[in-house]
Design a protein around this motif. Sequence first.
Motif, PDB file in Angstrom:
ATOM      1  N   LEU A 216      40.966  43.376  42.215  1.00 63.49           N
ATOM      2  CA  LEU A 216      41.657  43.115  43.472  1.00 63.49           C
ATOM      3  C   LEU A 216      41.899  41.617  43.582  1.00 63.49           C
ATOM      4  CD1 LEU A 216      42.699  44.283  46.201  1.00 63.49           C
ATOM      5  CD2 LEU A 216      40.477  43.684  47.158  1.00 63.49           C
ATOM      6  N   SER A 217      43.155  41.230  43.736  1.00 66.90           N
ATOM      7  CA  SER A 217      43.516  39.820  43.887  1.00 66.90           C
ATOM      8  C   SER A 217      44.364  39.662  45.134  1.00 66.90           C
ATOM      9  CB  SER A 217      44.295  39.335  42.659  1.00 66.90           C
ATOM     10  OG  SER A 217      44.773  38.007  42.853  1.00 66.90           O
ATOM     11  N   GLU A 218      43.942  38.788  46.039  1.00 67.78           N
ATOM     12  CA  GLU A 218      44.698  38.520  47.257  1.00 67.78           C
ATOM     13  C   GLU A 218      44.861  37.023  47.448  1.00 67.78           C
ATOM     14  OE1 GLU A 218      43.625  42.457  49.966  1.00 67.78           O
ATOM     15  OE2 GLU A 218      42.826  40.498  50.552  1.00 67.78           O
ATOM     16  N   VAL A 219      46.036  36.627  47.932  1.00 69.00           N
ATOM     17  CA  VAL A 219      46.305  35.226  48.262  1.00 69.00           C
ATOM     18  C   VAL A 219      46.884  35.174  49.673  1.00 69.00           C
ATOM     19  CG1 VAL A 219      46.661  34.542  45.859  1.00 69.00           C
ATOM     20  CG2 VAL A 219      48.631  35.254  47.242  1.00 69.00           C
ATOM     21  N   ARG A 220      46.678  34.061  50.330  1.00 68.44           N
ATOM     22  CA  ARG A 220      47.219  33.856  51.676  1.00 68.44           C
ATOM     23  C   ARG A 220      48.179  32.663  51.655  1.00 68.44           C
ATOM     24  NH1 ARG A 220      44.102  37.737  51.832  1.00 68.44           N
ATOM     25  NH2 ARG A 220      43.060  38.540  53.701  1.00 68.44           N
ATOM     26  N   PRO A 240      42.561  46.738  34.253  1.00 70.06           N
ATOM     27  CA  PRO A 240      43.299  45.500  33.992  1.00 70.06           C
ATOM     28  C   PRO A 240      43.155  45.055  32.547  1.00 70.06           C
ATOM     29  CG  PRO A 240      41.265  45.031  35.183  1.00 70.06           C
ATOM     30  CD  PRO A 240      41.421  46.532  35.167  1.00 70.06           C
ATOM     31  N   PRO A 241      44.228  44.538  31.952  1.00 71.94           N
ATOM     32  CA  PRO A 241      44.118  43.989  30.607  1.00 71.94           C
ATOM     33  C   PRO A 241      43.097  42.852  30.551  1.00 71.94           C
ATOM     34  CG  PRO A 241      46.410  44.260  31.224  1.00 71.94           C
ATOM     35  CD  PRO A 241      45.603  44.497  32.458  1.00 71.94           C
ATOM     36  N   TRP A 242      42.545  42.648  29.372  1.00 74.60           N
ATOM     37  CA  TRP A 242      41.541  41.595  29.187  1.00 74.60           C
ATOM     38  C   TRP A 242      42.116  40.249  29.614  1.00 74.60           C
ATOM     39  CZ3 TRP A 242      40.992  37.018  26.560  1.00 74.60           C
ATOM     40  CH2 TRP A 242      39.685  36.537  26.436  1.00 74.60           C
ATOM     41  N   GLY A 243      41.331  39.485  30.348  1.00 75.98           N
ATOM     42  CA  GLY A 243      41.727  38.151  30.781  1.00 75.98           C
ATOM     43  C   GLY A 243      42.469  38.105  32.097  1.00 75.98           C
ATOM     44  N   LEU A 244      42.916  39.253  32.627  1.00 78.09           N
ATOM     45  CA  LEU A 244      43.703  39.222  33.861  1.00 78.09           C
ATOM     46  C   LEU A 244      42.849  38.822  35.059  1.00 78.09           C
ATOM     47  CD1 LEU A 244      46.600  39.685  34.822  1.00 78.09           C
ATOM     48  CD2 LEU A 244      45.916  41.993  35.494  1.00 78.09           C
ATOM     49  N   ALA A 245      41.577  39.194  35.073  1.00 82.02           N
ATOM     50  CA  ALA A 245      40.701  38.797  36.182  1.00 82.02           C
ATOM     51  C   ALA A 245      40.566  37.278  36.242  1.00 82.02           C
ATOM     52  CB  ALA A 245      39.331  39.449  36.026  1.00 82.02           C
ATOM     53  N   GLU A 247      42.802  35.115  35.081  1.00 80.03           N
ATOM     54  CA  GLU A 247      44.100  34.606  35.509  1.00 80.03           C
ATOM     55  C   GLU A 247      44.262  34.764  37.023  1.00 80.03           C
ATOM     56  OE1 GLU A 247      47.967  33.014  35.532  1.00 80.03           O
ATOM     57  OE2 GLU A 247      46.250  32.816  34.184  1.00 80.03           O
ATOM     58  N   ALA A 248      43.800  35.875  37.577  1.00 76.87           N
ATOM     59  CA  ALA A 248      43.881  36.079  39.019  1.00 76.87           C
ATOM     60  C   ALA A 248      43.110  34.996  39.765  1.00 76.87           C
ATOM     61  CB  ALA A 248      43.346  37.457  39.384  1.00 76.87           C
ATOM     62  N   LYS A 249      41.932  34.644  39.260  1.00 79.40           N
ATOM     63  CA  LYS A 249      41.147  33.579  39.898  1.00 79.40           C
ATOM     64  C   LYS A 249      41.892  32.248  39.868  1.00 79.40           C
ATOM     65  CE  LYS A 249      36.623  35.641  38.908  1.00 79.40           C
ATOM     66  NZ  LYS A 249      35.358  35.505  38.118  1.00 79.40           N
ATOM     67  N   ARG A 250      42.565  31.962  38.740  1.00 82.49           N
ATOM     68  CA  ARG A 250      43.319  30.708  38.649  1.00 82.49           C
ATOM     69  C   ARG A 250      44.474  30.693  39.647  1.00 82.49           C
ATOM     70  NH1 ARG A 250      41.875  31.237  33.056  1.00 82.49           N
ATOM     71  NH2 ARG A 250      43.659  32.610  32.636  1.00 82.49           N
ATOM     72  N   ILE A 251      45.183  31.815  39.745  1.00 84.14           N
ATOM     73  CA  ILE A 251      46.307  31.887  40.682  1.00 84.14           C
ATOM     74  C   ILE A 251      45.816  31.765  42.123  1.00 84.14           C
ATOM     75  CG2 ILE A 251      48.162  33.362  41.555  1.00 84.14           C
ATOM     76  CD1 ILE A 251      48.711  32.199  38.802  1.00 84.14           C
ATOM     77  N   GLU A 252      44.724  32.432  42.444  1.00 82.69           N
ATOM     78  CA  GLU A 252      44.163  32.353  43.798  1.00 82.69           C
ATOM     79  C   GLU A 252      43.770  30.926  44.141  1.00 82.69           C
ATOM     80  OE1 GLU A 252      41.022  35.209  43.603  1.00 82.69           O
ATOM     81  OE2 GLU A 252      42.412  36.822  43.078  1.00 82.69           O
TER      82      GLU A 252
END
Length: 259
Positions: A216-220, A240-245, A247-252
């Motif tokens: 689960l990835s959420e941004v505000r 989720p594909p490997w590494g996507l978690a 990447e989600a943290k970086r985007i957040e």
Amino acid sequence: MLSYQHAYHAGNLADLHKHALLASALDYLTRKDKPLSYIETHAGRGLYDLQSEQSRKTGEAATGFARAEAEGWLPRDHPLLRAVANVRAVHGPRSYPGSPLIAAQFLRFEDRTHLAELHPAEYEALRQVAGFATLHARDGFQVAQAVCPPTPRRGLMLIDPSFEVKDDYAAIPRQIALIARKWNVGAIALWYPILTDHRHMAMTATLAIQFPDALLSEVRFPPARQGHGMLGSGMWVLNPPWGLADEAKRIEAIFRDRA
């Protein structure tokens, strides 16, 4: 209801969040020398003009992808920026790809693509740019049920509804459960808006019970304009594909620091 047209919102901050994760997932999946299936239940028109009357009317692209691009939110070698550059090399600097054309920058000859779009005008526009895919002018969830499990079995599905109807929030967990039962190895990604009334929360709570290991990835972010009801973007990904978690943290983190 068929009133929603994404041209008014293409390239906004929600698209940045959604497409950055989508491009990263497909970049990883297509590194392996194994074919895959890519499926979209609500594909849209596939290609947008960020200087169109619709885009300029809302200003969402200017405060979204255009701002992020100008300020260098993403590293230059990010898969999303590579995909956008490839699309603009063909369609011009004002263009912005929807998820079908982002996917097309990674998919290979041996991969199989199914794109569903029910809106007649959006489907016709999609048909002009998506010759690489099998197109379905039908309800996206009906298509998902019909093609799953796909061949090849390895792959990713993007569920990206307009959420025009509040009942969508209750229906989607049931639809995902049916799809996952047929296609238990597929990566199933759901995008949803975060609105002022937080109507998504019951849906994500149900999904958390059904699939406790999903990402689960959420941004505000601030409203794009006065009175605009969207305050953020969510992506939920089963298998989720490997590494996507990561990447989600970086985007957040980027959204926390910049948005």
